[in-house]
Structures are given as structure tokens and as C-alpha cells.
Design a protein around this motif. Structure first.
Motif, PDB file in Angstrom:
ATOM      1  N   LEU A  25      75.839  33.682  -9.880  1.00  0.00           N
ATOM      2  CA  LEU A  25      76.981  34.571 -10.076  1.00  0.00           C
ATOM      3  C   LEU A  25      76.520  35.962 -10.508  1.00  0.00           C
ATOM      4  N   ALA A  26      75.499  36.015 -11.385  1.00  0.00           N
ATOM      5  CA  ALA A  26      74.977  37.315 -11.824  1.00  0.00           C
ATOM      6  C   ALA A  26      74.358  38.078 -10.663  1.00  0.00           C
ATOM      7  N   LEU A  27      73.640  37.374  -9.798  1.00  0.00           N
ATOM      8  CA  LEU A  27      73.039  38.025  -8.625  1.00  0.00           C
ATOM      9  C   LEU A  27      74.120  38.520  -7.661  1.00  0.00           C
ATOM     10  N   GLU A  28      75.161  37.706  -7.466  1.00  0.00           N
ATOM     11  CA  GLU A  28      76.252  38.112  -6.563  1.00  0.00           C
ATOM     12  C   GLU A  28      76.984  39.326  -7.110  1.00  0.00           C
ATOM     13  N   HIS A  29      77.176  39.364  -8.423  1.00  0.00           N
ATOM     14  CA  HIS A  29      77.815  40.539  -9.017  1.00  0.00           C
ATOM     15  C   HIS A  29      76.921  41.772  -8.881  1.00  0.00           C
ATOM     16  N   ASN A  30      75.647  41.601  -9.115  1.00  0.00           N
ATOM     17  CA  ASN A  30      74.736  42.732  -9.051  1.00  0.00           C
ATOM     18  C   ASN A  30      74.682  43.333  -7.648  1.00  0.00           C
ATOM     19  N   GLN A 124      65.845  41.310  -9.717  1.00  0.00           N
ATOM     20  CA  GLN A 124      66.812  42.176  -9.040  1.00  0.00           C
ATOM     21  C   GLN A 124      67.285  43.273  -9.973  1.00  0.00           C
ATOM     22  N   ALA A 125      67.446  44.483  -9.444  1.00  0.00           N
ATOM     23  CA  ALA A 125      68.014  45.608 -10.202  1.00  0.00           C
ATOM     24  C   ALA A 125      68.725  46.525  -9.235  1.00  0.00           C
ATOM     25  N   THR A 126      69.971  46.855  -9.569  1.00  0.00           N
ATOM     26  CA  THR A 126      70.799  47.691  -8.700  1.00  0.00           C
ATOM     27  C   THR A 126      71.544  48.723  -9.545  1.00  0.00           C
ATOM     28  N   ILE A 127      71.565  49.969  -9.056  1.00  0.00           N
ATOM     29  CA  ILE A 127      72.386  51.006  -9.684  1.00  0.00           C
ATOM     30  C   ILE A 127      73.792  50.902  -9.123  1.00  0.00           C
ATOM     31  N   HIS A 128      74.772  50.822 -10.014  1.00  0.00           N
ATOM     32  CA  HIS A 128      76.180  50.734  -9.618  1.00  0.00           C
ATOM     33  C   HIS A 128      76.860  52.089  -9.803  1.00  0.00           C
ATOM     34  N   PHE A 136      72.759  50.408 -14.350  1.00  0.00           N
ATOM     35  CA  PHE A 136      72.124  49.334 -13.593  1.00  0.00           C
ATOM     36  C   PHE A 136      72.054  48.071 -14.426  1.00  0.00           C
ATOM     37  N   HIS A 137      72.046  46.930 -13.714  1.00  0.00           N
ATOM     38  CA  HIS A 137      71.753  45.626 -14.300  1.00  0.00           C
ATOM     39  C   HIS A 137      70.397  45.197 -13.763  1.00  0.00           C
ATOM     40  N   ALA A 138      69.472  44.885 -14.662  1.00  0.00           N
ATOM     41  CA  ALA A 138      68.165  44.359 -14.267  1.00  0.00           C
ATOM     42  C   ALA A 138      68.078  42.902 -14.692  1.00  0.00           C
ATOM     43  N   LEU A 139      67.740  42.034 -13.770  1.00  0.00           N
ATOM     44  CA  LEU A 139      67.621  40.602 -14.036  1.00  0.00           C
ATOM     45  C   LEU A 139      66.141  40.228 -13.987  1.00  0.00           C
TER      46      LEU A 139
END
Length: 325
Positions: A25-30, A124-128, A136-139
Motif C-alpha cells: 500500500l505504501a508503494l502504491e501510494h508513493n 523507492q523515493a518519489t517527489i510529489h 518526497f516519501h523515501a522507503l
């Protein structure tokens, strides 16, 4: 998962735990794999989702799940630990300060510092750009030196190192100051102090707008504390009273310190915070408890100190009389 705070001022980052059932779920949100369940709750604007940028790790959910499996296999694990509430991943959220022109550069540099300090595999890390301020969220997978470390990856010492390094590198380079955020027991103490301050000083304490004001400082007490010139002690009164206390002879022989001086200082700070020394007492429970005219100009802290000395003298007198008998 760590949620984005669009109203957080200054340099803001947060570190949290992702449990095993919520990793996908965290990856899908990211990666905005699906907006159902995210759009309404977290204010995602689907019209701006195309502006999001992957700045680290895998670009798809399936590739990220494959990368997790590969990293676990390298340390001899076939899956996440059996505990459902155990730390499966560490999530770091960093928000760009409001009005920063080069927000993407700020966030990329912040991710570099995060990876350098935590030193764990970045999944995974993406700038929103589709949700309030850019962030960004970094996992990261909690593996260090070939071993699974779980939540120890982001313990208090690690978060402190990360905060210091962020301020020394990213903060200095972009001219951004770190902001202190209140949570837990310290937030409760800040709210209690502001409740007392408004009750004593604000003429509009009973006005209809006060509930809205209180709701605002319950969420973020910092601007109100600055206005009232109040400082929140580092530790609460409960933490002070349950501390180790004075060092014993064994502690002194072993070179251990109890921090008794710090405890005393925190007690004084707590008393000054809740009873400002420049605020005279104006109300008394009964006419008998009212001070004499000579004492009416004393402050609350001074009266409390006099009462404490009187109790101490009474205990000493009782001990002396008992010993003489």
C-alpha cells in the motif's frame, strides 16, 4: 505511513515505520499506482500527478516488490519477520519549505543525506507535486551491514543524527532553519501551559471564538508560545518526578551520573512555566488562605517557595523533638 503536513513551517522531515501488511500500500501510494483510498483522505490532485518525479529506487510497484525480495534473500530471509506489527520498512518524509524556488534540488539533496545517514537499501523515493507542498516519501529496507535491524534503523539516535546532518548540509546550503515540533507528552504540556495563559491573560477567554483558537494551538502551539513568551521544558513533570534522582555511593564509585542537577533545573523550569514569576496571585480559595497585606505583592513562585521552606522547617523541628524524647 507518514502523512504529509502542508502547513509545517521551515525545514520539516518525519521518520516512521511501515508494517508488513502495508508495504505494498505504501508503494502504491508513493507511485500513485491507484488513487482510490488516497485521493479523498490525503488531498491528492490527480490533475497534477503527472508532475511527480521518481528520484530514487524503482519506478513501478512490481519492480519495488522484486527488489525487496532480492535484498531479503541476500541476508538469508524469505520474507518479512513474522510479527504483523514489526518494522518492515522505514519511511522518511521530507517537505520543501514554502516559497522555495528550487524545491526539487532541495529534496534531491535531502534524499542524498537521508541515504548517507541511514545507510540502508533505498527501495523507492518519489517527489510529489500533487499534494500541498512539494515533498518526497523515501522507503528504505532496514538492513545494515548484511543484517536485519528492524526499527533500530530509525531509533532516537539515528533520527537525531539525521536532524543534525540535515541542518548542517541541506539547511545551510538552502538557507532553511529547522523547526521544533511538539508531540506526545511535550505537546500536552504546551497545550496545558497555553490553557493557563489564556485563562489568566486573555480578556476574550469566554468569547465564542476561543474554541477555534484552542483548536489551532492544539494542532501547532509554536506561534502561540512565541506570542505568550513561554518556553516548554524539554521533559514533562511526570518524567522529572520518575527520574533516577540523586546518585548513590555505588554510582559515584562507578563514575555514573544521575543528572540530579538537570532534574532540579527542569523542576524550576516547569514551575516557572506554569506559574510565571512576574504574575502576582489574585485569587484565593478562602479568606483564611489570603496572604497578609505585606505578602500580597509576592508572586506565586515566591509564595510557593515560602510554603516549602515552612514545611521543611516543620519536618526538621519534629525530628529534633522526637530525638530529644
Amino acid at each position: 505511513m507518514v502523512e504529509h503536513d502542508p502547513h509545517a513551517p521551515g525545514q520539516f522531515f518525519s521518520v516512521g515505520t511501515v508494517h508488513a501488511p502495508r508495504v505494498r500500500l505504501a508503494l502504491e501510494h508513493n507511485l500513485r499506482h491507484t488513487l482510490q483510498g488516497h485521493q479523498a483522505r490525503q488531498g491528492v490532485n490527480p490533475l497534477l500527478t503527472s508532475l511527480n518525479v521518481v528520484i530514487g529506487g524503482q519506478a513501478t510497484v512490481e519492480a519495488a516488490m522484486q527488489a525487496i525480495g532480492d535484498e531479503l534473500a541476500r541476508v538469508g530471509m524469505t520474507g518479512f519477520p513474522a510479527r504483523a506489527n514489526g518494522a518492515a520498512m522505514t519511511e522518511v518524509l521530507v517537505s520543501a519549505p514554502p516559497g522555495l524556488a528550487d524545491a526539487d534540488d532541495y529534496l534531491r539533496e535531502s534524499l542524498r543525506v537521508v541515504c548517507m545517514v541511514l545507510d540502508a537499501p533505498l527501495i523507492q523515493a518519489t517527489i510529489h507535486h500533487d499534494q500541498g507542498r512539494p515533498h518526497f516519501h523515501a522507503l528504505l529496507l532496514p538492513i545494515k551491514a548484511g543484517r536485519w535491524v528492524g526499527s533500530r534503523l530509525h531509533d532516537l539516535a539515528a533520527v537525531k543524527r539525521l536532524r543534525v546532518r540535515m541542518a548542517e548540509t541541506v539547511g545551510v546550503r538552502f538557507g532553511v532553519k529547522s523547526e521544533t515540533r511538539y508531540s506526545g507528552e511535550r505537546l500536552r504540556l504546551a497545550i496545558e501551559m497555553l490553557d493557563r495563559w489564556f485563562e489568566q491573560h486573555s480578556p476574550g477567554f469566554e468569547c465564542p471564538t476561543y474554541p477555534a483558537t484552542r483548536a489551532a494551538y492544539c494542532k501547532d502551539p509554536r506561534p502561540f508560545l512565541k506570542l505568550a513568551r513561554l518556553e516548554v521544558p524539554e521533559r514533562s513533570f511526570t518524567a522529572i518526578m520518575t527520574s533516577a534522582g540523586a546518585a548513590t555511593a555505588e554510582d559515584r564509585r562507578q563514575g555514573r551520573s544521575s543528572g540530579a542537577g538537570k532534574v532540579l533545573k527542569q523542576k524550576v523550569l516547569h514551575r516557572k512555566a506554569l506559574c510565571p514569576p512576574d504574575k502576582p496571585l489574585k485569587q484565593f480559595a478562602s479568606p483564611e488562605s489570603a496572604p497578609s497585606p505585606a505578602e500580597s505583592t509576592l508572586t506565586a513562585a515566591q509564595l510557593a517557595w515560602r510554603a516549602k521552606l515552612a514545611r521543611r522547617e516543620e519536618r526538621r523541628r519534629i525530628r529534633v523533638v522526637g530525638g530529644a524524647a
